[in-house]
Design a protein around this motif. Structure first.
Motif, short mmCIF file in Angstrom:
data_model
loop_
_atom_site.label_atom_id
_atom_site.label_comp_id
_atom_site.label_asym_id
_atom_site.label_seq_id
_atom_site.Cartn_x
_atom_site.Cartn_y
_atom_site.Cartn_z
N TYR A 14 14.33 -109.94 10.93
CA TYR A 14 14.92 -111.17 11.47
C TYR A 14 14.61 -111.28 12.96
O TYR A 14 14.71 -110.30 13.70
CB TYR A 14 16.43 -111.14 11.23
CG TYR A 14 17.24 -112.08 12.08
CD1 TYR A 14 17.40 -113.42 11.73
CD2 TYR A 14 17.89 -111.62 13.22
CE1 TYR A 14 18.16 -114.27 12.51
CE2 TYR A 14 18.66 -112.47 14.00
CZ TYR A 14 18.79 -113.78 13.64
OH TYR A 14 19.55 -114.64 14.43
N LEU A 15 14.24 -112.49 13.39
CA LEU A 15 13.89 -112.73 14.79
C LEU A 15 15.08 -113.40 15.50
O LEU A 15 15.49 -114.51 15.14
CB LEU A 15 12.67 -113.64 14.88
CG LEU A 15 11.42 -113.16 14.11
CD1 LEU A 15 10.31 -114.19 14.21
CD2 LEU A 15 10.95 -111.82 14.62
N THR A 16 15.62 -112.72 16.50
CA THR A 16 16.77 -113.24 17.22
C THR A 16 16.36 -114.29 18.25
O THR A 16 15.36 -114.11 18.95
CB THR A 16 17.51 -112.09 17.94
OG1 THR A 16 17.89 -111.11 16.97
CG2 THR A 16 18.75 -112.59 18.66
N TYR A 64 5.32 -105.25 24.14
CA TYR A 64 4.08 -106.03 23.98
C TYR A 64 4.35 -107.35 23.26
O TYR A 64 3.77 -108.38 23.61
CB TYR A 64 3.05 -105.22 23.20
CG TYR A 64 1.73 -105.97 23.06
CD1 TYR A 64 0.93 -106.19 24.17
CD2 TYR A 64 1.32 -106.48 21.83
CE1 TYR A 64 -0.26 -106.90 24.06
CE2 TYR A 64 0.14 -107.19 21.71
CZ TYR A 64 -0.65 -107.39 22.83
OH TYR A 64 -1.83 -108.09 22.72
N LEU A 65 5.25 -107.35 22.29
CA LEU A 65 5.54 -108.57 21.55
C LEU A 65 6.69 -109.37 22.15
O LEU A 65 6.76 -110.58 21.96
CB LEU A 65 5.87 -108.24 20.09
CG LEU A 65 4.76 -107.55 19.27
CD1 LEU A 65 5.25 -107.32 17.84
CD2 LEU A 65 3.47 -108.36 19.28
N CYS A 66 7.59 -108.69 22.85
CA CYS A 66 8.75 -109.38 23.41
C CYS A 66 9.28 -108.62 24.62
O CYS A 66 9.38 -107.39 24.57
CB CYS A 66 9.86 -109.51 22.35
SG CYS A 66 11.40 -110.25 22.94
N ARG A 67 9.62 -109.34 25.68
CA ARG A 67 10.26 -108.74 26.86
C ARG A 67 11.61 -109.42 27.03
O ARG A 67 11.72 -110.48 27.66
CB ARG A 67 9.37 -108.90 28.09
CG ARG A 67 7.97 -108.34 27.90
CD ARG A 67 7.38 -107.71 29.13
NE ARG A 67 7.44 -108.52 30.32
CZ ARG A 67 7.08 -108.08 31.54
NH1 ARG A 67 6.62 -106.84 31.67
NH2 ARG A 67 7.16 -108.85 32.59
N SER A 70 6.11 -119.79 5.79
CA SER A 70 7.29 -120.20 5.04
C SER A 70 8.59 -119.65 5.59
O SER A 70 9.67 -120.01 5.14
CB SER A 70 7.15 -119.74 3.58
OG SER A 70 7.05 -118.31 3.54
N SER A 71 8.51 -118.77 6.57
CA SER A 71 9.71 -118.11 7.09
C SER A 71 10.65 -119.12 7.76
O SER A 71 10.20 -120.01 8.48
CB SER A 71 9.33 -117.03 8.10
OG SER A 71 10.49 -116.55 8.76
N PRO A 72 11.96 -118.97 7.55
CA PRO A 72 12.91 -119.83 8.26
C PRO A 72 12.88 -119.59 9.77
O PRO A 72 13.44 -120.38 10.54
CB PRO A 72 14.26 -119.43 7.67
CG PRO A 72 14.05 -118.06 7.09
CD PRO A 72 12.63 -118.02 6.64
N ALA A 110 9.50 -117.84 15.89
CA ALA A 110 8.43 -116.87 16.13
C ALA A 110 7.37 -117.44 17.06
O ALA A 110 6.92 -116.78 18.00
CB ALA A 110 7.79 -116.46 14.81
N ALA A 111 6.97 -118.68 16.82
CA ALA A 111 5.96 -119.31 17.66
C ALA A 111 6.44 -119.50 19.09
O ALA A 111 5.67 -119.38 20.05
CB ALA A 111 5.56 -120.66 17.06
N ARG A 112 7.74 -119.75 19.24
CA ARG A 112 8.31 -120.02 20.57
C ARG A 112 8.58 -118.75 21.36
O ARG A 112 8.29 -118.70 22.57
CB ARG A 112 9.61 -120.83 20.39
CG ARG A 112 10.37 -121.12 21.68
CD ARG A 112 11.46 -122.17 21.43
NE ARG A 112 12.36 -121.80 20.38
CZ ARG A 112 13.51 -121.13 20.54
NH1 ARG A 112 13.89 -120.78 21.77
NH2 ARG A 112 14.29 -120.84 19.52
N LEU A 113 9.10 -117.73 20.70
CA LEU A 113 9.57 -116.54 21.42
C LEU A 113 8.75 -115.28 21.17
O LEU A 113 8.79 -114.35 21.97
CB LEU A 113 11.03 -116.25 21.04
CG LEU A 113 12.04 -117.36 21.33
CD1 LEU A 113 13.42 -116.98 20.83
CD2 LEU A 113 12.08 -117.66 22.83
N TYR A 114 8.01 -115.24 20.07
CA TYR A 114 7.24 -114.05 19.70
C TYR A 114 5.79 -114.46 19.38
O TYR A 114 5.29 -114.20 18.29
CB TYR A 114 7.88 -113.36 18.49
CG TYR A 114 9.32 -112.98 18.69
CD1 TYR A 114 9.70 -111.71 19.11
CD2 TYR A 114 10.35 -113.91 18.46
CE1 TYR A 114 11.02 -111.35 19.29
CE2 TYR A 114 11.68 -113.57 18.64
CZ TYR A 114 12.01 -112.30 19.06
OH TYR A 114 13.34 -111.96 19.23
#
Length: 427
Positions: free
Chosen positions: A161-163, A189-192, A323-325, A330-334
């Motif tokens: 899950y992406l917070t 690398y993927l998120c700071r 298809s992920s909710p 993901a595109a915005r933050l990761y």
């Protein structure tokens, strides 16, 4: 070195040629104690009037190099390394908490963290309220006068899950509390998380930072941006410390207050120390972090897409799927990827999951993640077995799912292994 790119920092941050020998790689300083120049030098070190090395429970040159590197990669003011990810969570909370105080945490957490927060911290007189972090209003409603921190994972274990970190940080800012983010699954690398409003970041360095399943370790990174003196709620940092002749850490040390307190008090009294050899392995692992994470993400996307299309699978939770909710999040933050950990629901439920695990040949059945090797586990019967079925389902670890940690092997080989095991599991 903040002007350099991530790929450069992961190799050079925190490391200089050894002044004694010229060694280019950070040496393993396998020593317990350090010789003082004279009595006055020792007194200054013990009085926090000078930075240096006293005893390796507190600081060690190899471990300090690792802390500096992780702080640079996360964009923090400072960091402290410790013995494990679970130790890092206690280290993060220790300066903030006291008997009768509480934290508000996401329901989507690693099962061991849920147990630590729902059971173990009660022995300290602390408590935790678990909330769905997709509902900012619920987070705010759970906060009361005794709340001292808000806690979540950037990418949750086990479901991936992406917070929405900025949304959670907005609540933390509104109520004047520090936001602690476990960034283990994303890696810097993927998120700071600090860039999205986090106050503190914690890691299990055992996972992607080291990347090879050899050592355990943890880290706490401080943004250096929180005003520990504003509310009077954090006396360990804002009020005089009797053990240091009345030193007030925040007043004296500013952005480095939390880091110095974690070393001078946290490591001194809790003793959750990282060993220098473990730090050395993690330093070497971090040198290839960006390269590994790109491969992890590419493989995870390929495997998840194949599984989603397979009729033997009910659903896949990977945030990198169209298809992920969480696809827009993901595109915005990761944007570099949604990590490499997700769950898969197998048709046939619990029994089919067990058969799948038992028939895989390339995947390793272990209680770990973030390894270069691909790993699998049935969380409901292992890592999350201490939870009720309701808690398991809320955490994304229901009886009908397995957790996959996708490594950096050839993706086609991983798919072939899953294919033959699914055939056996659903025959």
């Amino acid at each position: 070195m903040s002007d350099y790119s991530f790929d450069t920092l992961q190799i050079h941050a925190g490391a200089e040629p050894d002044p004694a020998t010229g060694a280019r790689q950070v040496p393993i300083y396998q020593t317990t104690a350090y010789v003082f120049k004279d009595a006055a030098h020792a007194a200054r070190l013990f009085g926090l009037q000078e930075v240096g090395y006293i005893y390796s429970r507190l600081t060690n040159p190899t471990v300090s190099a690792l802390a500096a590197r992780i702080a640079a990669l996360e964009g923090g003011a400072g960091a402290v390394c410790c013995s494990s990810g679970h130790a890092a969570q206690i280290m993060a909370l220790f300066p903030l908490m006291g008997p009768g105080l509480n934290i508000v945490a996401s329901t989507r957490l690693y099962g061991g963290t849920i147990t630590q927060f729902s059971q173990t911290i009660k022995r300290f007189g602390w408590s935790c309220t678990f909330v769905d972090f997709d509902d900012p209003a619920a987070i705010e409603a759970a906060v009361n006068e005794d709340t001292r921190a808000i806690f979540c994972e950037s990418i949750s274990n086990p479901a991936g899950y992406l917070t929405d970190l900025p949304a959670v940080a907005a609540v933390a800012n509104k109520v004047g509390l520090p936001l602690i983010v476990d960034n283990t699954l994303a890696s810097p690398y993927l998120c700071r998380p600090i860039e999205h409003g986090a106050t503190l970041v914690v890691h299990s360095a055992t996972k992607y930072l080291t990347g090879n399943g050899t050592v355990t370790g943890g880290a706490v990174i401080d943004s250096g941006k929180f005003d520990w003196s504003a509310s009077g709620k954090f006396p360990s940092l804002s009020e005089p410390e009797p053990a240091y002749h009345g030193l007030a850490f925040h007043k004296a040390l500013g952005p480095m207050a939390f880091t110095f307190h974690s070393i001078a008090v946290g490591l001194r009294d809790l003793g959750m120390t990282m060993n220098p050899q473990g730090a050395h392995y993690t330093l070497m692992g971090i040198e290839t972090l960006s390269l590994r994470m790109e491969k992890h993400v590419a493989n995870a996307k390929a495997v998840a897409e194949w599984l989603e299309a397979d009729p033997r699978i009910d659903f896949v939770t990977y945030g990198g799927l169209a298809s992920s909710p969480w696809a827009k999040r993901a595109a915005r933050l990761y944007p570099k990827g949604s990590g490499a950990l997700f769950t898969v629901a197998v048709k046939g439920g619990y029994d089919a999951c067990v058969k799948l695990v038992n028939n895989l040949k390339l995947f390793s059945h272990v209680a770990n993640l973030g390894d270069a090797r691909s790993l699998i586990i049935h969380s409901a019967s292992t890592t999350h077995s201490q939870l009720t079925e309701e808690q398991q389902i809320k955490a994304g670890a229901g009886p009908n799912v397995v957790r996959l940690s996708i490594g950096i092997e050839n993706a086609a080989d991983l798919i072939a292994d899953l294919d033959q095991a699914l055939t056996a599991a659903t025959a």
